[in-house]
Design a protein around this motif. Structure first.
Motif, PDB file in Angstrom:
ATOM      1  N   ASP A  20      65.404  42.936  63.969  1.00 31.27           N
ATOM      2  CA  ASP A  20      66.950  43.231  64.875  1.00 31.27           C
ATOM      3  C   ASP A  20      67.498  44.407  64.579  1.00 31.27           C
ATOM      4  OD1 ASP A  20      66.838  40.460  65.923  1.00 31.27           O
ATOM      5  OD2 ASP A  20      68.125  39.743  64.078  1.00 31.27           O
ATOM      6  N   TRP A  21      67.001  45.191  65.800  1.00 30.89           N
ATOM      7  CA  TRP A  21      67.400  46.795  65.569  1.00 30.89           C
ATOM      8  C   TRP A  21      68.416  47.314  65.742  1.00 30.89           C
ATOM      9  CZ3 TRP A  21      65.216  51.209  69.034  1.00 30.89           C
ATOM     10  CH2 TRP A  21      64.929  51.902  69.057  1.00 30.89           C
ATOM     11  N   LYS A  22      69.172  46.829  67.150  1.00 35.92           N
ATOM     12  CA  LYS A  22      70.963  47.255  66.932  1.00 35.92           C
ATOM     13  C   LYS A  22      71.408  45.957  67.377  1.00 35.92           C
ATOM     14  CE  LYS A  22      69.414  51.818  68.172  1.00 35.92           C
ATOM     15  NZ  LYS A  22      69.861  53.742  68.432  1.00 35.92           N
ATOM     16  N   PRO A  23      72.928  46.092  67.332  1.00 37.53           N
ATOM     17  CA  PRO A  23      73.345  45.012  67.732  1.00 37.53           C
ATOM     18  C   PRO A  23      72.577  44.719  69.313  1.00 37.53           C
ATOM     19  CG  PRO A  23      74.448  46.225  67.421  1.00 37.53           C
ATOM     20  CD  PRO A  23      73.763  46.526  66.730  1.00 37.53           C
ATOM     21  N   TRP A  24      72.087  45.667  70.199  1.00 36.78           N
ATOM     22  CA  TRP A  24      71.902  45.231  72.064  1.00 36.78           C
ATOM     23  C   TRP A  24      70.309  44.864  71.544  1.00 36.78           C
ATOM     24  CZ3 TRP A  24      69.462  49.631  72.797  1.00 36.78           C
ATOM     25  CH2 TRP A  24      70.169  51.499  72.136  1.00 36.78           C
ATOM     26  N   ALA A  25      69.776  46.058  70.528  1.00 32.29           N
ATOM     27  CA  ALA A  25      68.043  45.866  71.095  1.00 32.29           C
ATOM     28  C   ALA A  25      67.571  44.679  69.741  1.00 32.29           C
ATOM     29  CB  ALA A  25      68.075  47.781  70.423  1.00 32.29           C
ATOM     30  N   LYS A  26      67.111  43.678  70.088  1.00 31.86           N
ATOM     31  CA  LYS A  26      66.283  43.311  69.229  1.00 31.86           C
ATOM     32  C   LYS A  26      64.968  43.110  69.728  1.00 31.86           C
ATOM     33  CE  LYS A  26      69.710  40.645  68.120  1.00 31.86           C
ATOM     34  NZ  LYS A  26      70.380  41.635  66.786  1.00 31.86           N
ATOM     35  N   ILE A  27      63.527  42.985  68.887  1.00 34.75           N
ATOM     36  CA  ILE A  27      62.595  43.854  69.273  1.00 34.75           C
ATOM     37  C   ILE A  27      61.567  42.685  68.388  1.00 34.75           C
ATOM     38  CG2 ILE A  27      60.485  45.280  68.405  1.00 34.75           C
ATOM     39  CD1 ILE A  27      62.174  47.395  68.181  1.00 34.75           C
ATOM     40  N   THR A  28      60.916  41.602  70.123  1.00 33.45           N
ATOM     41  CA  THR A  28      60.432  40.678  69.141  1.00 33.45           C
ATOM     42  C   THR A  28      58.756  40.900  69.583  1.00 33.45           C
ATOM     43  OG1 THR A  28      59.886  40.182  71.565  1.00 33.45           O
ATOM     44  CG2 THR A  28      61.981  38.950  70.758  1.00 33.45           C
ATOM     45  N   ASP A  29      58.323  41.865  69.818  1.00 33.75           N
ATOM     46  CA  ASP A  29      57.039  42.304  69.081  1.00 33.75           C
ATOM     47  C   ASP A  29      56.866  43.574  69.216  1.00 33.75           C
ATOM     48  OD1 ASP A  29      54.100  42.595  69.498  1.00 33.75           O
ATOM     49  OD2 ASP A  29      53.665  41.927  70.972  1.00 33.75           O
ATOM     50  N   SER A  30      56.796  43.646  67.891  1.00 32.99           N
ATOM     51  CA  SER A  30      56.895  45.663  67.799  1.00 32.99           C
ATOM     52  C   SER A  30      55.933  46.490  67.739  1.00 32.99           C
ATOM     53  CB  SER A  30      57.205  46.088  65.882  1.00 32.99           C
ATOM     54  OG  SER A  30      55.874  44.654  64.777  1.00 32.99           O
ATOM     55  N   GLN A  31      54.711  45.989  67.513  1.00 27.08           N
ATOM     56  CA  GLN A  31      53.464  46.520  67.728  1.00 27.08           C
ATOM     57  C   GLN A  31      53.247  46.734  69.337  1.00 27.08           C
ATOM     58  OE1 GLN A  31      51.433  48.168  66.021  1.00 27.08           O
ATOM     59  NE2 GLN A  31      51.834  47.416  64.534  1.00 27.08           N
ATOM     60  N   LEU A  32      53.899  45.717  70.088  1.00 25.06           N
ATOM     61  CA  LEU A  32      54.277  46.507  71.694  1.00 25.06           C
ATOM     62  C   LEU A  32      55.196  47.752  71.614  1.00 25.06           C
ATOM     63  CD1 LEU A  32      53.384  45.831  74.675  1.00 25.06           C
ATOM     64  CD2 LEU A  32      55.196  44.019  74.617  1.00 25.06           C
ATOM     65  N   PHE A  33      56.119  47.449  71.052  1.00 24.32           N
ATOM     66  CA  PHE A  33      56.912  48.242  71.052  1.00 24.32           C
ATOM     67  C   PHE A  33      56.247  50.161  70.641  1.00 24.32           C
ATOM     68  CE2 PHE A  33      60.308  50.862  68.740  1.00 24.32           C
ATOM     69  CZ  PHE A  33      61.471  50.616  69.884  1.00 24.32           C
ATOM     70  N   LEU A  34      56.310  50.029  69.606  1.00 27.08           N
ATOM     71  CA  LEU A  34      54.814  51.177  69.000  1.00 27.08           C
ATOM     72  C   LEU A  34      54.430  51.532  70.729  1.00 27.08           C
ATOM     73  CD1 LEU A  34      54.966  50.393  65.416  1.00 27.08           C
ATOM     74  CD2 LEU A  34      56.216  51.672  66.348  1.00 27.08           C
ATOM     75  N   ASN A  35      53.569  50.344  70.354  1.00 22.63           N
ATOM     76  CA  ASN A  35      52.849  51.063  72.049  1.00 22.63           C
ATOM     77  C   ASN A  35      53.002  51.515  72.934  1.00 22.63           C
ATOM     78  OD1 ASN A  35      50.099  50.220  69.758  1.00 22.63           O
ATOM     79  ND2 ASN A  35      50.185  48.273  70.673  1.00 22.63           N
TER      80      ASN A  35
END
Length: 79
Positions: A20-35
């Motif tokens: 739960d990064w920011k109120p409007w940004a929830k990352i469900t797959d951090s590896q996908l986000f990083l890639n």
């Protein structure tokens, strides 16, 4: 800090899968986000400081460092 240094950090200290990064940004797959960030940076043709993927990666890195420093180790506590 460079993208390569941040990449090495996350290779050695993997992020949790869901963040739960920011109120409007929830990352469900951090590896996908990083890639996605690494790919965006690699394909960006302008200066690094103007790359949106670089800003996302750097903000995420700072969030994860801040979160890690605030958490107390709970696995060593007696039950």
């Amino acid at each position: 800090m460079t993208p390569e240094e941040i990449k090495r950090y996350f290779e050695n200290t993997p992020a949790t899968e869901k963040v739960d990064w920011k109120p409007w940004a929830k990352i469900t797959d951090s590896q996908l986000f990083l890639n996605s960030c690494y790919t965006g940076i690699r394909n960006f043709s302008g200066p690094l400081e103007l790359c949106p993927a670089w800003w996302h990666l750097k903000d995420f890195y700072l969030h994860m460092k801040r979160t890690a420093s605030q958490q107390l180790p709970t696995e060593n506590l007696p039950e």
